[in-house]
Write an enzyme that holds these catalytic residues in place. Structure first.
Site, PDB file in Angstrom:
ATOM      1  CE1 TYR A 147      -3.411   0.017   5.546  1.00  0.00           C
ATOM      2  CE2 TYR A 147      -3.977  -2.296   5.778  1.00  0.00           C
ATOM      3  CZ  TYR A 147      -3.735  -1.182   4.975  1.00  0.00           C
ATOM      4  OH  TYR A 147      -3.820  -1.300   3.610  1.00  0.00           O
ATOM      5  CB  SER A 182      -0.893  -0.007   1.254  1.00  0.00           C
ATOM      6  OG  SER A 182      -1.442   1.262   1.476  1.00  0.00           O
ATOM      7  CE  LYS A 228      -1.489  -4.019   3.461  1.00  0.00           C
ATOM      8  NZ  LYS A 228      -1.822  -5.291   2.796  1.00  0.00           N
TER       9      LYS A 228
END
Ligand code: WQD
Length: 344
Positions: free
Chosen positions: A152, A127, A156
């Site tokens: 979150y 992302s 990644k």
């Protein structure tokens, strides 16, 4: 003999669109999903769209023994596209351990089992969040990775490092990391789309639920940013264009066209659009007036980010082509179809 691809999280939003594109290009697809954030009905809709029913196994990527058995049962899986992950920024702040266990543990299990089962490649769903607020825009793959704004986003970043380190250790694995920008829209058939559980966190599903009357009004989180109209800027990319990028990445791995064992690509349009511009584009594309109000900033939001997609365009030979109007229209048609089916 069709080449076999495992798609984890394949009943999810981006996963389901990617399964269809893989099937359209002659791949045999096996989906695993723990259905924590999607429904098995999606498998029926994939079949309606592509005409081919993919294999589906309800399985959690944290289940190491279950994964081992799956690879044994479906011999000859040549590559994996790994979507399965928890992905709500806000929830990750409240439940960091759930995010670290799920997002890191799932990937570690897959990487650990790949050599044993002769799986040669993995395409990882990363992302643009790894960039945080870039110093330079548009952002290229060479931009520095900044301290993540949420657990979150941190998962990644850590997952990218886990892949790098695993490949560097000599594991017989090739990897392509796709850094998505903001995926939006739905399949043109309106049989596949985003189906958030509960109150949508992301802009476009909240917007279409407001437009159809499920939500009273859309809150625009801030118009006092250093942008032309004061609202945040993002790179909104059509989900089918995004899905096609995964097929190109899989082809690249299996055709042994990679120049490095780990390659990273920004998957964006290269076009920055503000939240208010997106609202105007929605109203223009659909003729539907949207009820919204400006409220305070949302904690954790970055001000502006959009991709420099040149490397993906030139090296992968992939380019996002769908207009924002057509993309927003597909999101609206999907919302209308959900109402027609009594789903939302
Ligand atoms: C976009 C813009 C909000 C909702 C995150 C993750 C990214 C990916 C997509 C998973 C922001 C504004 C939003 C609303 C608003 N995650 N907004 N009102 O935060 O850019 O990206 O989701 O796949 O990795 O980082 O996406 O859609 O939440 O927000 O004004 O009700 O819309 O402030 O500027 P975001 P988003």
């Amino acid at each position: 003999m069709k080449k076999r691809i495992l798609v984890t999280g394949g009943t999810g939003y981006i996963g389901s669109h990617t399964v269809v594109e893989l099937q359209n290009r002659g791949y045999e697809v096996i989906i695993i999903d723990n259905l924590s954030n999607s429904s098995a009905d999606v498998v029926d809709n994939i079949e309606k769209v592509s005409g081919i029913r993919p294999e589906f196994v309800e399985l959690d990527c944290l289940d190491y023994a279950g994964l081992d058995k799956l690879f044994t049962k479906y011999k000859g899986i040549q590559a994996i596209i790994h979507f399965a992950a928890s992905k709500a920024v806000g929830e990750s702040v409240e439940k960091p351990l759930l995010y670290y266990r799920n997002n890191l543990g799932s990937l570690i299990n897959l990487l650990d089992l790949m050599p044993k089962h002769g799986v040669e490649g993995i395409v990882f769903s990363s992302s643009c969040t790894v960039y945080g607020q870039p110093d330079e825009l548009p952002v290229t793959e060479k931009a520095p990775i900044k301290k993540a704004e949420s657990p979150y986003g941190n998962t990644k970043q850590i997952n990218e490092e886990i892949i790098h380190d695993t490949v560097a250790s000599g594991a017989p694995i090739n990897a392509i990391l796709l850094r998505y920008f903001n995926p939006i829209g739905a399949h043109p058939t309106a049989l596949l789309g985003e189906l958030p559980s509960g109150v949508p966190q992301n802009l476009v599903p909240y917007l279409t639920q407001t437009a159809i009357g499920i939500r009273k009004e859309l809150s625009v989180f801030g118009d006092d940013y250093d942008t032309p109209d004061g609202s945040c800027i993002r790179d909104f990319i059509n989900v089918v264009d995004l899905a096609k990028a995964h097929v190109v990445a899989i082809n690249r791995i299996l055709d042994k066209k990679q120049k490095d064992k780990v390659e990273i690509f920004n998957i964006g349009t290269g076009r920055g659009l503000s939240v208010l511009e997106l609202i105007q584009a929605f109203e223009k594309a659909t003729g539907v007036k949207l009820n919204y109000k400006i409220v305070g900033r949302r904690v954790g939001d970055i001000e502006k980010v959009w991709a420099n997609p040149d490397f993906a365009n030139n090296e992968l030979g992939w380019k996002a082509g769908t207009s924002i109007e057509d993309t927003l229209l597909s999101a609206w048609n999907w919302q209308l179809k959900l109402r027609e089916r009594g789903i939302q």
